[in-house]
Motif scaffolding. Structure first.
Motif, PDB file in Angstrom:
ATOM      1  N   ARG A   1      22.913 -27.944  14.407  1.00 59.20           N
ATOM      2  CA  ARG A   1      24.384 -28.065  14.108  1.00 59.20           C
ATOM      3  C   ARG A   1      25.062 -26.986  15.059  1.00 59.20           C
ATOM      4  NH1 ARG A   1      25.618 -29.243   8.652  1.00 59.20           N
ATOM      5  NH2 ARG A   1      23.731 -30.189   7.470  1.00 59.20           N
TER       6      ARG A   1
ATOM      7  N   ARG B   1      26.644 -24.037  14.472  1.00 54.41           N
ATOM      8  CA  ARG B   1      26.314 -22.928  14.339  1.00 54.41           C
ATOM      9  C   ARG B   1      24.901 -22.462  14.704  1.00 54.41           C
ATOM     10  NH1 ARG B   1      26.535 -24.581   8.653  1.00 54.41           N
ATOM     11  NH2 ARG B   1      24.068 -24.579   8.078  1.00 54.41           N
ATOM     12  N   LEU B   2      24.042 -23.327  14.512  1.00 53.75           N
ATOM     13  CA  LEU B   2      22.577 -23.256  14.765  1.00 53.75           C
ATOM     14  C   LEU B   2      22.426 -23.029  16.364  1.00 53.75           C
ATOM     15  CD1 LEU B   2      19.901 -25.208  12.788  1.00 53.75           C
ATOM     16  CD2 LEU B   2      20.381 -22.783  13.243  1.00 53.75           C
TER      17      LEU B   2
ATOM     18  N   GLN C   1      14.904 -20.959  14.436  1.00 54.37           N
ATOM     19  CA  GLN C   1      16.170 -21.480  13.733  1.00 54.37           C
ATOM     20  C   GLN C   1      15.966 -22.507  13.015  1.00 54.37           C
ATOM     21  OE1 GLN C   1      18.609 -19.512  13.043  1.00 54.37           O
ATOM     22  NE2 GLN C   1      18.185 -17.698  14.551  1.00 54.37           N
TER      23      GLN C   1
ATOM     24  N   ASN D   1      14.303 -22.904   9.104  1.00 49.18           N
ATOM     25  CA  ASN D   1      14.830 -22.479   7.852  1.00 49.18           C
ATOM     26  C   ASN D   1      14.903 -23.888   7.091  1.00 49.18           C
ATOM     27  OD1 ASN D   1      15.989 -20.344   6.338  1.00 49.18           O
ATOM     28  ND2 ASN D   1      17.004 -19.624   8.410  1.00 49.18           N
ATOM     29  N   GLY D   2      15.458 -25.006   7.808  1.00 47.08           N
ATOM     30  CA  GLY D   2      15.669 -26.172   7.195  1.00 47.08           C
ATOM     31  C   GLY D   2      14.536 -26.594   6.491  1.00 47.08           C
TER      32      GLY D   2
ATOM     33  N   GLN E   1      11.990 -25.536   4.647  1.00 47.04           N
ATOM     34  CA  GLN E   1      12.056 -25.392   3.161  1.00 47.04           C
ATOM     35  C   GLN E   1      12.935 -25.618   2.315  1.00 47.04           C
ATOM     36  OE1 GLN E   1      11.624 -20.969   2.279  1.00 47.04           O
ATOM     37  NE2 GLN E   1      12.657 -20.386   4.195  1.00 47.04           N
ATOM     38  N   ILE E   2      14.311 -25.890   2.744  1.00 46.19           N
ATOM     39  CA  ILE E   2      15.379 -26.311   1.915  1.00 46.19           C
ATOM     40  C   ILE E   2      15.392 -28.029   1.929  1.00 46.19           C
ATOM     41  CG2 ILE E   2      17.822 -26.403   1.834  1.00 46.19           C
ATOM     42  CD1 ILE E   2      17.823 -23.469   3.053  1.00 46.19           C
TER      43      ILE E   2
ATOM     44  N   ARG F   1      19.113 -15.234   8.194  1.00 44.63           N
ATOM     45  CA  ARG F   1      19.387 -15.070   6.711  1.00 44.63           C
ATOM     46  C   ARG F   1      20.642 -15.787   6.538  1.00 44.63           C
ATOM     47  NH1 ARG F   1      16.584 -10.227   7.529  1.00 44.63           N
ATOM     48  NH2 ARG F   1      18.237  -9.094   8.539  1.00 44.63           N
ATOM     49  N   GLU F   2      21.875 -15.968   7.353  1.00 49.87           N
ATOM     50  CA  GLU F   2      22.948 -16.500   7.312  1.00 49.87           C
ATOM     51  C   GLU F   2      22.689 -17.908   7.221  1.00 49.87           C
ATOM     52  OE1 GLU F   2      25.403 -15.400  10.529  1.00 49.87           O
ATOM     53  OE2 GLU F   2      25.319 -13.370  10.288  1.00 49.87           O
ATOM     54  N   GLU F   3      21.896 -18.570   7.983  1.00 51.14           N
ATOM     55  CA  GLU F   3      21.546 -19.817   8.040  1.00 51.14           C
ATOM     56  C   GLU F   3      20.987 -20.305   6.803  1.00 51.14           C
ATOM     57  OE1 GLU F   3      22.725 -22.018  10.392  1.00 51.14           O
ATOM     58  OE2 GLU F   3      21.430 -23.523   9.500  1.00 51.14           O
ATOM     59  N   ARG F   4      20.019 -19.464   6.204  1.00 54.69           N
ATOM     60  CA  ARG F   4      19.267 -19.953   5.079  1.00 54.69           C
ATOM     61  C   ARG F   4      20.604 -20.122   3.864  1.00 54.69           C
ATOM     62  NH1 ARG F   4      16.022 -16.053   4.601  1.00 54.69           N
ATOM     63  NH2 ARG F   4      14.907 -17.156   6.173  1.00 54.69           N
TER      64      ARG F   4
ATOM     65  N   SER G   1      23.639 -20.886   4.372  1.00 52.90           N
ATOM     66  CA  SER G   1      24.504 -21.944   4.855  1.00 52.90           C
ATOM     67  C   SER G   1      23.968 -23.312   4.393  1.00 52.90           C
ATOM     68  CB  SER G   1      24.777 -21.835   6.201  1.00 52.90           C
ATOM     69  OG  SER G   1      25.579 -20.701   6.628  1.00 52.90           O
ATOM     70  N   GLN G   2      22.481 -23.360   4.913  1.00 49.04           N
ATOM     71  CA  GLN G   2      21.886 -24.664   4.449  1.00 49.04           C
ATOM     72  C   GLN G   2      21.846 -24.825   3.069  1.00 49.04           C
ATOM     73  OE1 GLN G   2      18.479 -25.606   6.623  1.00 49.04           O
ATOM     74  NE2 GLN G   2      19.441 -25.192   8.703  1.00 49.04           N
TER      75      GLN G   2
END
Lengths: 372, 348
Positions: A51, A53-54, A308, A311-312, A314-315, B91-94, B96-97
């Motif tokens: 995205r 912001r990424l 970057q 992060n996705g 784990q979510i 951390r921000e990204e975490r 936000s996601q």
């Protein structure tokens, strides 16, 4: 003929990192399979288009990694293994933050002098290791690791003395840099309010300076010559000890700048949560980028991209983001091996080419003899 | 009662569906939507600090609160953990996601998230945040959960002094940060209140940015061995995962130790549990659960919520019965702190 040769060299140069990334892909997939994790989903997540912001975060992260890797590369070109970039950038960022936070000087002048301080402190800290090597023969690997530990303790000790913490806060920070001395970012990526560090220009400048000094100056030539063969350099009149010290100091000077984009573009103070570990990432990226300013840029982008995108994991996929460490680790290992494999392959190709040329020439000696 | 509510909720949903376009009905039943929490699942995202679920200490306490909310309130949860040495943007990204994935109530565990919460909360005014251990980020959609670790530590400091025969006790902090200094300040004062002549040995395992002191039992063991050799007979381990090493050292020396955050006489390995005379309990689980509960009830309140002795947000454990003989004295101190007769400092 020179053009074709160069093309081939570039091709071979690209082959190694591509091979390394492929190996990393295979190894990571195997690990995922063994762990029973969803392989396809992981790669889909890692390879999705980031995205806006990424994208900003990736570029920002890469600019910091870039500076770190250049600092390491300066040492590498001279056969010096500066593991101390990590300590150098932290102590330099701390010193610059303390000075900049005072706001003694107006806006841009404050920034400029703070940068100067960062460079000098970084250079001095690395200079200790250089001086120890030159005068006492201490391996820079050992001394820079020790200096990292000392830097951590020293900065921590001093930080609590100059701290400017608000009551009830659990973070210890230096004074915040006055707004007039904060470096504004560039809103280059549409679709996000996040900005790219203004100091990405600093990173680019350092990259250009690195290339010019190494490739276009007498000093750079001496440095590379000493790195290739110390005895040959001595024979041609190079003062090796001075070169070691200078290379170390230059490496430290570049390391001093590593924390600057973070300090002036994001955190505006040095505190207990200032990003650690950038120096070690720099080592990996310098290896990956083969100490070339453009190669390092790609390496830094790749590193930051993986960071970057993790992060996705784990979510959205439910896989630990530490998986990215495996990928990065395998890339570094594989790239070292791949470069050697490609170098040997290139050598063999070169030999065959020469042999062919010789055999084509009329009246040449027996071609068998040339294909050793 | 709950079943009745569920049925009512199901019926009201069915009614809405039958009514077809129910935009007018939707707005006409705000009372119903407030009480039918069982039907409307609350989505909670939790961003852990480094270590994450399984650290047997701070993060695990937050995880326990989340699990309780899952079991009792039927919350739909998603967890993500910080990586050591990550960039601020990560951390921000975490956060936000988590929001992008639909988890529009976010709990950020640990003060390192403060700048990220500040930024992401401003960009997502509809999302409710809980920030644990920090008041650095404030906003109309942020609840700051802080704990009076100094007050809880005062009580275990008093317990240490009361139990010590050598007049010499120890404090081991994981990482030299302001947060852990709160523990030290309370502990030292508690010990000195009981015995003004007591010697308190203080040692921090690592200095920031090296946060390994929260997860390195070997370092904890070495530090504790040194303290026991120098005459201490009770050591307080305010060091997260490194505390395990302190307990091992206490066991080997035949001395006493004090746990932290959770009741470690229950969570530590079985063979060292008997050296833990008490633990300073920091009820992060209660804070986490309360936050989620307040959301389901529509009672979210922005601002700082302090969990201190008065609201039973911190305390000491009595598992094992090792401090039963001094419990009356400790409860007396507790009352004095609650009444404001003793003011525990936050800095040593």
């Amino acid at each position: 003929m020179k053009a074709t040769l160069d093309l081939r060299r570039v091709g071979l140069g690209l082959l190694a990192p591509v091979l390394a990334i492929l190996v990393a892909f295979v190894v990571t997939s195997t690990v995922l399979l063994l762990a029973g994790d969803p392989v396809v989903e992981v790669w889909t997540q890692l390879l999705t288009v980031p995205r806006p912001r990424l994208v900003v975060a990736i570029i920002n992260g890469a600019s910091v990694y870039y500076l770190s890797a250049i600092a390491v590369a300066i040492g590498f070109r001279m056969n010096l293994f500066n593991i101390g970039v990590d300590g150098q950038y932290r102590i330099a960022a701390f010193a610059a933050a303390v000075f900049a936070g005072q706001g003694w000087l107006p806006g841009p002048l404050n920034i400029f002098v703070s940068l100067l301080i960062a460079v000098v402190v970084g250079a001095a800290w690395a200079g200790i290791a250089g001086w120890l090597k030159v005068t006492r023969g201490v391996s820079e690997v050992i001394s820079t690791i020790m200096l990292n530990a000392i830097a951590t303790g020293l900065v921590s000790f001093l930080l609590f003395r100059v701290a400017d913490s608000t009551a009830g806060s659990n973070v210890t920070n230096t004074k915040t840099i006055p707004a007039s001395s904060q470096v504004p970012g560039f809103a280059l990526v549409p679709g996000t309010p996040n900005k790219i560090y203004g100091f990405i220009l600093l990173a680019a400048l350092v990259g250009v300076a690195y290339w010019v000094i190494l490739n276009k100056t007498r000093f750079g030539y001496d440095l590379r010559a000493t790195g290739r063969s110390e005895t040959a350099a001595v024979a041609s009149g190079v003062n090796v000890k001075r070169m070691v010290l200078t290379a170390m100091v230059l490496s430290g000077a570049a390391a001093g700048l590593v924390g600057m984009p973070l300090l002036f573009g994001q955190d505006y103070s040095y505190g207990t949560t200032f990003q650690p570990g950038l120096g070690f990432a720099g080592i990996a990226i310098a290896l990956l980028g083969r100490n070339h300013p453009v190669g390092i840029a790609f390496g830094a982008l790749l590193w930051s991209y993986l960071d970057q995108q993790s992060n996705g994991l784990q979510i959205t996929v439910g896989v630990s983001s530490e998986l990215v460490y495996i990928i990065q680790g395998v890339i570094v290992l594989a790239v070292v091996i791949a470069y050697e494999v490609v170098r040997r392959a290139g050598l063999r190709m070169e030999q065959r080419r020469v042999a062919r040329q010789l055999s084509e020439e009329p009246g040449s000696p027996t071609p068998e003899g040339a294909t050793v | 009662m709950r079943r009745v509510m569920k049925v009512t909720a199901a019926m009201s949903v069915a009614a809405l569906a039958l009514a077809g376009c129910g935009s007018s009905t939707d707005s006409s039943t705000p009372g119903a939507s407030g009480t039918t929490s069982a039907a409307k699942v609350i989505k909670v995202g939790m961003a852990y600090d480094v270590g994450g679920r399984g650290d047997q200490s701070f993060n695990d306490a937050a995880a326990a609160g989340l699990d309780k909310a899952k079991a009792e309130l039927g919350a739909d949860t998603k967890e993500a953990t910080a990586v050591n040495g990550e960039a601020e943007s990560a951390r921000e990204e975490r956060l936000s996601q988590l929001i992008d994935a639909g988890y529009v109530n976010v709990i950020a565990v640990g003060f390192a998230y403060a700048p990220a919460v500040k930024k992401v909360a401003a960009a997502n005014p509809d999302v409710k945040f809980a920030l644990i251990d920090s008041t650095d980020a404030v906003g109309p959609n942020i609840e700051n959960l802080t704990f009076a670790e100094n007050e809880g530590s005062f009580l275990v400091g008093a317990a240490a002094a009361l139990k010590s025969k050598t007049g010499n006790v120890g404090f081991i902090g994981g990482v030299n940060t302001d947060l852990i200094k709160k523990f030290e300040a309370g502990y030292t004062m508690g010990a000195k209140t009981v015995n003004p002549a007591i010697k308190v040995q203080v040692k921090y395992l690592t200095q920031p940015p090296d946060f390994s002191g929260f997860g390195d039992p070997a370092k904890g063991k070495t530090a504790a061995e040194g303290m026991y050799q120098q005459g201490a007979d009770v050591v307080y381990a305010a060091a997260g995962g490194s505390g395990g090493g302190v307990f091992t050292a206490a066991k080997a020396a035949g001395k006493m130790a004090i746990g932290v955050d959770s009741d470690q006489a229950l969570t530590a390995p079985a063979d060292v549990r008997d050296v833990i005379i008490t633990s300073m309990i920091k009820k992060v689980d209660v804070g986490t659960f309360d936050f989620i509960k307040s959301l389901t009830e529509g009672k979210f309140v922005a601002g700082t919520k302090v969990y201190d002795l008065k609201v039973d947000g911190v305390g000491y454990s009595t598992t094992g019965g090792k401090i039963d003989d001094i419990k009356a004295k400790l409860d007396d101190f507790k009352q004095q702190i609650i009444d404001g007769k003793i003011v525990v400092p936050i800095k040593p």
